[in-house]
Design an enzyme around this catalytic site. Structure first.
Site, PDB file in Angstrom:
ATOM      1  CD1 TRP A 169     -17.851  12.791  12.331  1.00 48.52           C
ATOM      2  CD2 TRP A 169     -17.945  10.833  11.230  1.00 48.52           C
ATOM      3  NE1 TRP A 169     -17.226  11.849  13.112  1.00 48.52           N
ATOM      4  CE2 TRP A 169     -17.270  10.635  12.459  1.00 48.52           C
ATOM      5  CE3 TRP A 169     -18.118   9.747  10.381  1.00 48.52           C
ATOM      6  CZ2 TRP A 169     -16.772   9.391  12.848  1.00 48.52           C
ATOM      7  CZ3 TRP A 169     -17.629   8.513  10.754  1.00 48.52           C
ATOM      8  CH2 TRP A 169     -16.960   8.334  11.981  1.00 48.52           C
ATOM      9  CE  LYS A 174     -13.872  12.060  13.485  1.00 49.09           C
ATOM     10  NZ  LYS A 174     -12.530  11.522  13.459  1.00 49.09           N
ATOM     11  CB  THR A 188      -0.873   0.045   1.266  1.00 43.15           C
ATOM     12  OG1 THR A 188       0.006   0.156   2.378  1.00 43.15           O
ATOM     13  CG2 THR A 188      -1.704  -1.205   1.408  1.00 43.15           C
TER      14      THR A 188
HETATM   15  P1  ADP Z   1      -3.292   3.583  -1.878  1.00 44.55           P
HETATM   16  O1  ADP Z   1      -3.850   4.606  -0.946  1.00 44.55           O
HETATM   17  O2  ADP Z   1      -2.088   2.913  -1.467  1.00 44.55           O
HETATM   18  O3  ADP Z   1      -3.369   4.002  -3.297  1.00 44.55           O
HETATM   19  P2  ADP Z   1      -5.417   1.823  -2.427  1.00 44.55           P
HETATM   20  O4  ADP Z   1      -5.377   2.094  -3.873  1.00 44.55           O
HETATM   21  O5  ADP Z   1      -5.522   0.452  -1.952  1.00 44.55           O
HETATM   22  O6  ADP Z   1      -4.215   2.364  -1.709  1.00 44.55           O
HETATM   23  O7  ADP Z   1      -6.533   2.748  -1.799  1.00 44.55           O
HETATM   24  C1  ADP Z   1      -7.706   2.255  -1.266  1.00 44.55           C
HETATM   25  C2  ADP Z   1      -8.565   3.371  -0.767  1.00 44.55           C
HETATM   26  O8  ADP Z   1      -8.942   4.236  -1.841  1.00 44.55           O
HETATM   27  C3  ADP Z   1      -9.870   2.914  -0.199  1.00 44.55           C
HETATM   28  O9  ADP Z   1      -9.713   2.481   1.127  1.00 44.55           O
HETATM   29  C4  ADP Z   1     -10.723   4.168  -0.316  1.00 44.55           C
HETATM   30  O10 ADP Z   1     -10.466   5.065   0.741  1.00 44.55           O
HETATM   31  C5  ADP Z   1     -10.237   4.794  -1.582  1.00 44.55           C
HETATM   32  N1  ADP Z   1     -11.133   4.463  -2.693  1.00 44.55           N
HETATM   33  C6  ADP Z   1     -10.965   3.518  -3.633  1.00 44.55           C
HETATM   34  N2  ADP Z   1     -11.981   3.530  -4.515  1.00 44.55           N
HETATM   35  C7  ADP Z   1     -12.839   4.494  -4.129  1.00 44.55           C
HETATM   36  C8  ADP Z   1     -14.092   4.997  -4.618  1.00 44.55           C
HETATM   37  N3  ADP Z   1     -14.678   4.530  -5.719  1.00 44.55           N
HETATM   38  N4  ADP Z   1     -14.682   5.996  -3.916  1.00 44.55           N
HETATM   39  C9  ADP Z   1     -14.111   6.498  -2.818  1.00 44.55           C
HETATM   40  N5  ADP Z   1     -12.935   6.084  -2.318  1.00 44.55           N
HETATM   41  C10 ADP Z   1     -12.301   5.091  -2.951  1.00 44.55           C
END
Ligand code: ADP
Length: 533
Positions: A434, A429, A177
């Protein structure tokens, strides 16, 4: 009881065997940094992967060893995946956009032994070579005049090779990640998890892939494995179209000339493409399906594709989920909805495929109803959801019942549709309530003249936090703060309206193209609000 079914471990190499046998002549096209095209097919990828597996064994790589890539999307990168996995290794895709400290940490933590890299990233390799402690072999993907590169490595082999067999629970791929807080964490995908994810991904409501599909994964292979597309395209025998460059003009030409039907990327990529198409009138050829994920897709973006007859699959997922969690698709009552109601539905993140279970819980961990109103911490379960990070001394990252806390805040509607309201760290917040930064940002991006927007919480003596909105204007446009606020008033509750609109030249992004909220929060936490004076 007499009778049983066959033992057929869910191994990734069965995907490439299938593609080779059933769809061997289906093409894979790569557009390289020098703007040249090369073509291969699934049989060619399978053949080269066998050669690479042999070459890796010759280099002394053993089952379970990590082989890293630092590369954009192209067919050699794909061969590196299948060749490594085929000899029992673990392919580790490194995101070249990370900071040096993260790049150093990740490769050392993974104990990578080989690194395949694009010539474009040679400066990174030069800078970090002395800090990487486990890498023994560096191989450049691009053709070299001198002996050395990737083609020379595989040319020395016969291709007479049988994939390493084993248990379906063996590891196959490692993705970190991006680690916006603390060190990046590695998620170790297994053969079984990847194959099950693949079977879900090709389904009609999910990515709707078939043999006729022509797929351009704009999402990089280092971002949660290009969201699984290199596996699912093999499963159905789709044509794959790769590019190392995503300049909008190049993409439009390429999509037309190769007949691309499906593509997938984060919203920032589409923002640039839409601006280009609007300015030039370029057309999108045979494109019929766009998957948008990684951040919430703005309503205006979804409407833009709808108007062009392109289906938007609004997807939510994360590296920890391989990465597929949910995708938007028409619900049973779709035909009875007005256009605006359909759009409301598409702005949500869609439903789970079979294989993912979701629930939301409150601060005490109590389950909340699926009523579309209650919002809480989103938790997930399933055979392609992480249970423990790679080499993590904290042990499992799931609770006693197997739930993984995603770090997102969401509501689930009665029809099972997910609505992400925020990342728990990004939520604003205010007065004990929220405010969703995502909703504010998406409403702002719908305001004419706004190119990009970020909502962040600023300290406030009375309300604890109040939102401000940072706005990047579209070039050459006059735009005032009050025009932005007027626009927002039509979309969000009055108390959600930002206390201030600040115009900025640009906004910082993470290595996967998302707004870098941690940096913005740091920068603006103590911003002096006139309303707080
Ligand atoms: P990184 O932050 O390392 O790029 P990821 O690509 O795994 O990691 O990110 C995942 C995060 O991206 C999710 O936990 C969420 O917060 C956000 N995310 C992914 N797709 C969406 C979406 N369609 N709408 C809102 N948030 C999203």
């Amino acid at each position: 009881m007499l009778g049983r079914m066959q033992d057929w471990p869910l191994r990734i190499m069965r995907l490439i065997d299938h593609a080779e046998r059933e769809h061997g002549s289906r093409e894979l096209v790569s557009l390289w940094a020098d703007r040249k095209l090369t073509r291969t097919d699934w049989a060619g990828v399978a053949r080269d992967s066998r050669k690479l597996a042999q070459a890796l064994e010759r280099l002394g790589i053993r089952r379970g060893d990590r082989v890293a890539t630092l590369a954009m999307n192209h067919s050699r990168h794909l061969v590196a995946w299948y060749g490594t996995i085929g000899m029992g290794g673990v392919i580790h895709t490194i995101n070249p956009r990370l900071f040096d400290d993260q790049l150093a940490y990740i490769a050392n933590h993974a104990e990578d032994r080989v690194l395949f890299y694009d010539a474009a990233f040679a400066p990174i390799v030069e800078r970090l070579k002395s800090r990487w402690t486990s890498i023994e072999h560096y191989v450049c993907f691009d053709p070299h005049d001198d002996a050395g590169g990737f083609e020379a490595l595989i040319a020395a082999e016969s291709g007479d090779y049988a994939w390493v067999e084993g248990d379906e629970r063996e590891p196959a791929m490692l993705c970190y990640t991006s680690g916006t807080t603390g060190n990046p964490k590695g998620v170790l995908y297994e053969h079984r998890s990847a194959v099950l994810h693949t079977l879900a991904q090709v389904c009609p409501d999910i990515f709707n892939l078939e043999a006729r599909s022509v797929v351009l994964p704009v999402v990089p292979m280092f971002h949660a494995g290009a969201w699984g597309l290199p596996f699912s395209c093999a499963a159905v025998g789709a044509k794959m179209v790769f590019s190392t460059d995503y300049a909008p003009d190049l993409m439009c030409d390429y999509m037309r000339s190769e007949g691309v039907t499906h593509t997938a990327a984060v919203p920032t990529v589409w923002l640039a493409l839409i601006q280009y198409v609007e300015a030039t009138g370029a057309d999108l050829g045979k494109l019929k399906s766009v998957h948008i994920g990684g951040s919430a897709a703005p309503r205006s973006m979804i409407a833009w594709f709808n108007a062009r007859g392109v289906r938007v699959g609004h997807a939510w997922g994360m590296t920890e989920m391989s990465p597929l969690g949910t995708v938007g698709a028409p619900t049973g009552d779709w035909d009875g909805l007005t256009e605006q109601e359909q759009l409301d539905q598409q702005c949500r993140q869609g439903r789970v495929p079979f294989g993912v279970e979701l629930r939301i819980v409150d601060e005490e961990g109590q389950m909340l109803p699926r009523d579309g109103v209650a919002s809480g911490r989103l938790q997930a379960k399933g055979p392609w959801v992480v249970a423990q990070y790679f080499q993590d001394e904290n042990g499992p990252c799931i609770d006693d019942e197997g739930w993984f806390d995603t770090g997102d805040v969401a509501a689930i509607h009665p029809d099972g549709v997910l609505r992400i309201t925020d990342r728990s760290k990004d939520v604003i917040k205010s007065g004990g309530e929220w405010i969703s930064s995502i909703e504010l940002e998406n409403a702002a991006v719908g305001c004419p003249g706004v190119a990009e927007a970020a909502a962040v919480g600023v300290r406030h003596p009375k309300w604890d936090e109040r939102p401000i909105l940072l706005v990047v204007k579209q070039p050459g446009i006059e735009l005032t703060a009050s025009a932005v606020i007027d626009h927002l008033s039509g979309h969000v509750a009055k108390w959600w309206l930002p206390d201030e609109v600040v115009f900025v030249e640009s906004l910082p992004h993470t290595a996967t193209g998302k707004l870098l909220k941690t940096k913005l929060r740091e920068q603006y936490r103590d911003f002096r609000l006139s309303s707080a004076a």
